[in-house]
Design a protein around this motif. Structure first.
Motif, short mmCIF file in Angstrom:
data_model
loop_
_atom_site.label_atom_id
_atom_site.label_comp_id
_atom_site.label_asym_id
_atom_site.label_seq_id
_atom_site.Cartn_x
_atom_site.Cartn_y
_atom_site.Cartn_z
N LEU A 175 0.83 -1.20 0.00
CA LEU A 175 0.00 0.00 0.00
C LEU A 175 0.87 1.26 0.00
CD1 LEU A 175 -3.16 0.65 2.10
CD2 LEU A 175 -1.37 2.36 2.01
N LEU A 176 1.89 1.28 0.84
CA LEU A 176 2.78 2.46 0.89
C LEU A 176 3.48 2.68 -0.44
CD1 LEU A 176 4.28 2.06 4.47
CD2 LEU A 176 2.72 3.86 3.69
N ARG A 177 3.98 1.60 -1.04
CA ARG A 177 4.63 1.75 -2.34
C ARG A 177 3.64 2.27 -3.38
NH1 ARG A 177 7.40 -2.83 -0.44
NH2 ARG A 177 5.89 -4.25 -1.37
N ALA A 178 2.41 1.78 -3.36
CA ALA A 178 1.38 2.24 -4.31
C ALA A 178 1.04 3.71 -4.11
CB ALA A 178 0.12 1.38 -4.17
N GLN A 179 1.27 4.22 -2.89
CA GLN A 179 0.99 5.62 -2.59
C GLN A 179 2.21 6.51 -2.83
OE1 GLN A 179 -2.08 6.91 -1.82
NE2 GLN A 179 -2.80 4.85 -2.29
N GLY A 180 3.25 5.97 -3.40
CA GLY A 180 4.41 6.77 -3.78
C GLY A 180 5.59 6.73 -2.82
N PHE A 181 5.47 5.99 -1.73
CA PHE A 181 6.61 5.87 -0.82
C PHE A 181 7.64 4.94 -1.48
CE2 PHE A 181 3.29 7.24 1.99
CZ PHE A 181 3.93 8.02 2.94
N GLU A 182 8.91 5.32 -1.38
CA GLU A 182 9.97 4.52 -1.96
C GLU A 182 10.76 3.84 -0.86
OE1 GLU A 182 12.30 6.93 -4.58
OE2 GLU A 182 10.55 7.60 -5.71
N ASN A 183 11.48 2.80 -1.22
CA ASN A 183 12.33 2.08 -0.28
C ASN A 183 11.55 1.60 0.95
OD1 ASN A 183 14.60 0.90 0.76
ND2 ASN A 183 15.80 2.78 0.87
N VAL A 184 10.50 0.82 0.68
CA VAL A 184 9.65 0.27 1.73
C VAL A 184 9.82 -1.25 1.76
CG1 VAL A 184 7.28 0.00 2.56
CG2 VAL A 184 7.94 2.10 1.35
N SER A 185 10.04 -1.79 2.95
CA SER A 185 10.11 -3.23 3.11
C SER A 185 9.30 -3.63 4.33
CB SER A 185 11.57 -3.69 3.25
OG SER A 185 12.14 -3.19 4.44
N ASP A 186 9.12 -4.94 4.49
CA ASP A 186 8.44 -5.41 5.69
C ASP A 186 9.39 -6.31 6.48
OD1 ASP A 186 7.81 -7.34 3.48
OD2 ASP A 186 6.88 -8.44 5.10
N LEU A 187 9.12 -6.41 7.77
CA LEU A 187 9.99 -7.17 8.67
C LEU A 187 9.66 -8.65 8.56
CD1 LEU A 187 12.12 -7.29 10.90
CD2 LEU A 187 10.28 -6.87 12.56
N LEU A 188 10.65 -9.42 8.17
CA LEU A 188 10.50 -10.86 8.01
C LEU A 188 10.17 -11.49 9.36
CD1 LEU A 188 10.81 -13.04 5.83
CD2 LEU A 188 13.21 -13.21 6.46
N GLY A 189 9.00 -12.11 9.47
CA GLY A 189 8.59 -12.75 10.72
C GLY A 189 7.90 -11.81 11.69
N GLY A 190 7.85 -10.52 11.37
CA GLY A 190 7.13 -9.55 12.18
C GLY A 190 7.65 -9.39 13.60
N TYR A 191 6.78 -8.83 14.45
CA TYR A 191 7.15 -8.58 15.84
C TYR A 191 7.53 -9.89 16.54
CZ TYR A 191 6.99 -7.49 20.76
OH TYR A 191 7.34 -7.35 22.07
N ASN A 192 6.84 -10.98 16.22
CA ASN A 192 7.13 -12.25 16.88
C ASN A 192 8.58 -12.66 16.67
OD1 ASN A 192 4.44 -12.32 17.68
ND2 ASN A 192 3.82 -13.63 15.98
N ALA A 193 9.10 -12.49 15.46
CA ALA A 193 10.50 -12.83 15.19
C ALA A 193 11.43 -11.89 15.95
CB ALA A 193 10.77 -12.77 13.69
N TRP A 194 11.09 -10.62 15.99
CA TRP A 194 11.92 -9.64 16.70
C TRP A 194 11.95 -9.97 18.19
CZ3 TRP A 194 11.38 -6.21 20.67
CH2 TRP A 194 12.42 -5.28 20.83
N ALA A 195 10.77 -10.25 18.77
CA ALA A 195 10.68 -10.55 20.20
C ALA A 195 11.47 -11.82 20.54
CB ALA A 195 9.22 -10.69 20.62
N GLU A 196 11.38 -12.83 19.67
CA GLU A 196 12.10 -14.08 19.92
C GLU A 196 13.61 -13.85 19.91
OE1 GLU A 196 12.66 -18.23 17.57
OE2 GLU A 196 10.58 -17.57 17.91
#
Length: 102
Positions: free
Chosen positions: A76-97
């Motif tokens: 959605l962010l990329r479609a709205q013109g934001f550049e250099n957007v990624s998502d966190l692999l595994g999300g918060y659960n991976a970060w917390a672990e």
């Protein structure tokens, strides 16, 4: 087109260098379980109407609990013109672990 993904270790390095904007798209009840310090909280359902609250000027990493919603948010962010957007692999659960005290 393959969407970029960011791993936990890379995110930690980017946050330590203040080189990224982190957006937490989880709902408030989910954030009660814990947050990644410095994340901007904007639930996915509100993201489209709160785009003006997404800081620009740095690469953006979005995260949810496990990874599925964040890929939607990044798209959605990329479609709205934001550049250099990624998502966190595994999300918060991976970060917390990865940050469980030894």
């Amino acid at each position: 087109q393959t969407a970029p993904r960011t791993g936990v270790e890379e995110l930690d390095e980017l946050l330590a260098a203040d080189a990224v904007t982190l957006v937490d798209i989880r709902n408030p009840g989910e954030r009660a379980d814990g947050v990644i310090p410095g994340a901007v909280p904007i639930p996915l359902a509100q993201l489209r109407v709160r785009l003006d609250q997404v800081p620009a000027g740095k690469p953006i990493v979005v995260h949810c609990a496990g990874g599925w919603r964040s890929s939607v948010a990044a798209s959605l962010l990329r479609a709205q013109g934001f550049e250099n957007v990624s998502d966190l692999l595994g999300g918060y659960n991976a970060w917390a672990e990865a940050h469980v005290p030894a």
